[in-house]
Motif scaffolding. Structure first.
Motif, PDB file in Angstrom:
ATOM      1  N   SER A 123      22.402 -28.632 -17.964  1.00 19.71           N
ATOM      2  CA  SER A 123      22.618 -27.343 -17.298  1.00 19.71           C
ATOM      3  C   SER A 123      21.674 -26.299 -17.883  1.00 19.71           C
ATOM      4  N   ALA A 124      20.869 -25.680 -17.024  1.00 15.81           N
ATOM      5  CA  ALA A 124      19.853 -24.728 -17.482  1.00 15.81           C
ATOM      6  C   ALA A 124      19.173 -24.121 -16.269  1.00 15.81           C
ATOM      7  N   MET A 125      18.321 -23.143 -16.532  1.00 18.78           N
ATOM      8  CA  MET A 125      17.396 -22.680 -15.518  1.00 18.78           C
ATOM      9  C   MET A 125      16.165 -23.577 -15.582  1.00 18.78           C
ATOM     10  N   TYR A 126      15.731 -24.055 -14.450  1.00 20.23           N
ATOM     11  CA  TYR A 126      14.571 -24.923 -14.384  1.00 20.23           C
ATOM     12  C   TYR A 126      13.426 -24.169 -13.704  1.00 20.23           C
ATOM     13  N   TYR A 127      12.255 -24.257 -14.322  1.00 22.87           N
ATOM     14  CA  TYR A 127      11.083 -23.546 -13.842  1.00 22.87           C
ATOM     15  C   TYR A 127       9.945 -24.517 -13.578  1.00 22.87           C
ATOM     16  N   CYS A 128       9.196 -24.223 -12.555  1.00 23.00           N
ATOM     17  CA  CYS A 128       7.964 -24.919 -12.260  1.00 23.00           C
ATOM     18  C   CYS A 128       6.813 -24.080 -12.825  1.00 23.00           C
ATOM     19  N   ALA A 129       5.803 -24.750 -13.358  1.00 18.21           N
ATOM     20  CA  ALA A 129       4.681 -24.031 -13.944  1.00 18.21           C
ATOM     21  C   ALA A 129       3.397 -24.798 -13.706  1.00 18.21           C
ATOM     22  N   ALA A 130       2.291 -24.078 -13.801  1.00 21.19           N
ATOM     23  CA  ALA A 130       0.968 -24.672 -13.618  1.00 21.19           C
ATOM     24  C   ALA A 130       0.052 -24.244 -14.751  1.00 21.19           C
ATOM     25  N   ALA A 131      -0.796 -25.161 -15.172  1.00 22.42           N
ATOM     26  CA  ALA A 131      -1.754 -24.842 -16.226  1.00 22.42           C
ATOM     27  C   ALA A 131      -2.880 -25.856 -16.195  1.00 22.42           C
ATOM     28  N   ASN A 132      -3.998 -25.461 -16.710  1.00 25.40           N
ATOM     29  CA  ASN A 132      -5.145 -26.361 -16.824  1.00 25.40           C
ATOM     30  C   ASN A 132      -5.087 -27.042 -18.186  1.00 25.40           C
ATOM     31  N   LEU A 133      -4.073 -27.901 -18.338  1.00 31.06           N
ATOM     32  CA  LEU A 133      -3.825 -28.614 -19.580  1.00 31.06           C
ATOM     33  C   LEU A 133      -3.477 -30.056 -19.271  1.00 31.06           C
ATOM     34  N   ALA A 134      -3.697 -30.935 -20.217  1.00 33.14           N
ATOM     35  CA  ALA A 134      -3.231 -32.309 -20.062  1.00 33.14           C
ATOM     36  C   ALA A 134      -1.705 -32.316 -20.107  1.00 33.14           C
ATOM     37  N   PRO A 135      -1.075 -33.256 -19.422  1.00 32.31           N
ATOM     38  CA  PRO A 135       0.383 -33.240 -19.312  1.00 32.31           C
ATOM     39  C   PRO A 135       1.116 -33.194 -20.656  1.00 32.31           C
ATOM     40  N   GLY A 136       0.701 -34.023 -21.589  1.00 31.06           N
ATOM     41  CA  GLY A 136       1.392 -34.045 -22.871  1.00 31.06           C
ATOM     42  C   GLY A 136       1.306 -32.720 -23.602  1.00 31.06           C
ATOM     43  N   LEU A 137       0.127 -32.131 -23.607  1.00 31.25           N
ATOM     44  CA  LEU A 137      -0.049 -30.835 -24.255  1.00 31.25           C
ATOM     45  C   LEU A 137       0.710 -29.749 -23.517  1.00 31.25           C
ATOM     46  N   PHE A 138       0.719 -29.823 -22.211  1.00 30.59           N
ATOM     47  CA  PHE A 138       1.408 -28.814 -21.407  1.00 30.59           C
ATOM     48  C   PHE A 138       2.891 -28.754 -21.762  1.00 30.59           C
ATOM     49  N   LEU A 139       3.513 -29.905 -21.944  1.00 25.81           N
ATOM     50  CA  LEU A 139       4.940 -29.914 -22.277  1.00 25.81           C
ATOM     51  C   LEU A 139       5.213 -29.232 -23.610  1.00 25.81           C
ATOM     52  N   LEU A 140       4.269 -29.310 -24.513  1.00 23.13           N
ATOM     53  CA  LEU A 140       4.454 -28.721 -25.840  1.00 23.13           C
ATOM     54  C   LEU A 140       3.973 -27.275 -25.918  1.00 23.13           C
ATOM     55  N   ALA A 141       3.164 -26.860 -24.953  1.00 20.24           N
ATOM     56  CA  ALA A 141       2.543 -25.535 -25.043  1.00 20.24           C
ATOM     57  C   ALA A 141       2.761 -24.762 -23.749  1.00 20.24           C
ATOM     58  N   GLY A 142       3.997 -24.648 -23.363  1.00 20.69           N
ATOM     59  CA  GLY A 142       4.305 -23.949 -22.123  1.00 20.69           C
ATOM     60  C   GLY A 142       3.870 -22.497 -22.130  1.00 20.69           C
ATOM     61  N   ASP A 143       3.751 -21.915 -23.310  1.00 22.59           N
ATOM     62  CA  ASP A 143       3.336 -20.523 -23.387  1.00 22.59           C
ATOM     63  C   ASP A 143       1.916 -20.329 -22.900  1.00 22.59           C
ATOM     64  N   ARG A 144       1.183 -21.421 -22.762  1.00 24.12           N
ATOM     65  CA  ARG A 144      -0.191 -21.325 -22.259  1.00 24.12           C
ATOM     66  C   ARG A 144      -0.258 -21.403 -20.737  1.00 24.12           C
ATOM     67  N   ALA A 145       0.879 -21.619 -20.084  1.00 24.52           N
ATOM     68  CA  ALA A 145       0.890 -21.616 -18.622  1.00 24.52           C
ATOM     69  C   ALA A 145       0.703 -20.196 -18.114  1.00 24.52           C
ATOM     70  N   HIS A 146      -0.090 -20.063 -17.090  1.00 26.29           N
ATOM     71  CA  HIS A 146      -0.369 -18.736 -16.545  1.00 26.29           C
ATOM     72  C   HIS A 146       0.363 -18.464 -15.256  1.00 26.29           C
ATOM     73  N   ASN A 147       1.072 -19.488 -14.786  1.00 28.84           N
ATOM     74  CA  ASN A 147       1.674 -19.378 -13.480  1.00 28.84           C
ATOM     75  C   ASN A 147       3.056 -20.005 -13.523  1.00 28.84           C
ATOM     76  N   TRP A 148       4.084 -19.216 -13.199  1.00 32.12           N
ATOM     77  CA  TRP A 148       5.460 -19.685 -13.251  1.00 32.12           C
ATOM     78  C   TRP A 148       6.183 -19.362 -11.951  1.00 32.12           C
ATOM     79  N   GLY A 149       7.114 -20.232 -11.586  1.00 34.77           N
ATOM     80  CA  GLY A 149       8.004 -19.922 -10.486  1.00 34.77           C
ATOM     81  C   GLY A 149       9.135 -19.032 -10.962  1.00 34.77           C
ATOM     82  N   GLN A 150      10.012 -18.684 -10.037  1.00 31.67           N
ATOM     83  CA  GLN A 150      11.107 -17.772 -10.354  1.00 31.67           C
ATOM     84  C   GLN A 150      12.295 -18.481 -10.994  1.00 31.67           C
ATOM     85  N   GLY A 151      12.312 -19.798 -10.914  1.00 36.01           N
ATOM     86  CA  GLY A 151      13.378 -20.578 -11.525  1.00 36.01           C
ATOM     87  C   GLY A 151      14.484 -20.924 -10.552  1.00 36.01           C
ATOM     88  N   THR A 152      15.167 -22.017 -10.842  1.00 41.65           N
ATOM     89  CA  THR A 152      16.320 -22.432 -10.061  1.00 41.65           C
ATOM     90  C   THR A 152      17.366 -22.967 -11.039  1.00 41.65           C
TER      91      THR A 152
END
Length: 125
Positions: free
Chosen positions: A90-119
């Motif tokens: 149970s949580a808020m789930y967000y979609c995000a986009a970044a120019n990162l490799a998948p593994g790094l992206f999961l660990l460095a979400g703060d580097r994402a520049h684009n986020w959805g509003q959450g669900t």
């Protein structure tokens, strides 16, 4: 312009399933890694799953075997199929986009520049 729009959250019983969808602007969808994050109240967002433009995928250990991330190129949409849900999902789930490799992206979400509003996802026991 909103580049990412999530849908599909809601309530489920423990052991049940939900599918989240994130509609992505075509220019983002075709060029960036897409990922799902979740956030518990008072905590930082944590990476759940990520999928790159070449189809490479990474999952957080806590969802392996239960969640599946996928892309639908025709719809510019990324999905998160969640099975065997637990109350602790149970949580808020967000979609995000970044120019990162998948593994790094999961660990460095703060580097994402684009986020959805959450669900919101709520799993009851």
């Amino acid at each position: 312009q909103v580049d990412l729009v999530e849908s599909g959250g809601g309530s489920a019983q423990a052991g049940g399933s939900l599918t989240l969808a994130c509609r992505v602007s075509p220019h983002v969808y075709s060029s960036e890694c897409l990922a799902w994050f979740r956030q518990f109240p008072g905590q930082e967002r944590e990476g759940v799953a990520a999928i790159d433009t070449d189809g490479s995928i990474r999952y957080a250990d806590f969802v392996k075997g239960r969640f599946t991330i996928s892309r639908d190129d025709a719809k510019s949409t990324v999905y998160l199929q969640m099975n065997s849900l637990k109350p602790e999902d149970s949580a808020m789930y967000y979609c995000a986009a970044a120019n990162l490799a998948p593994g790094l992206f999961l660990l460095a979400g703060d580097r994402a520049h684009n986020w959805g509003q959450g669900t919101r996802v709520t799993v009851s026991s």
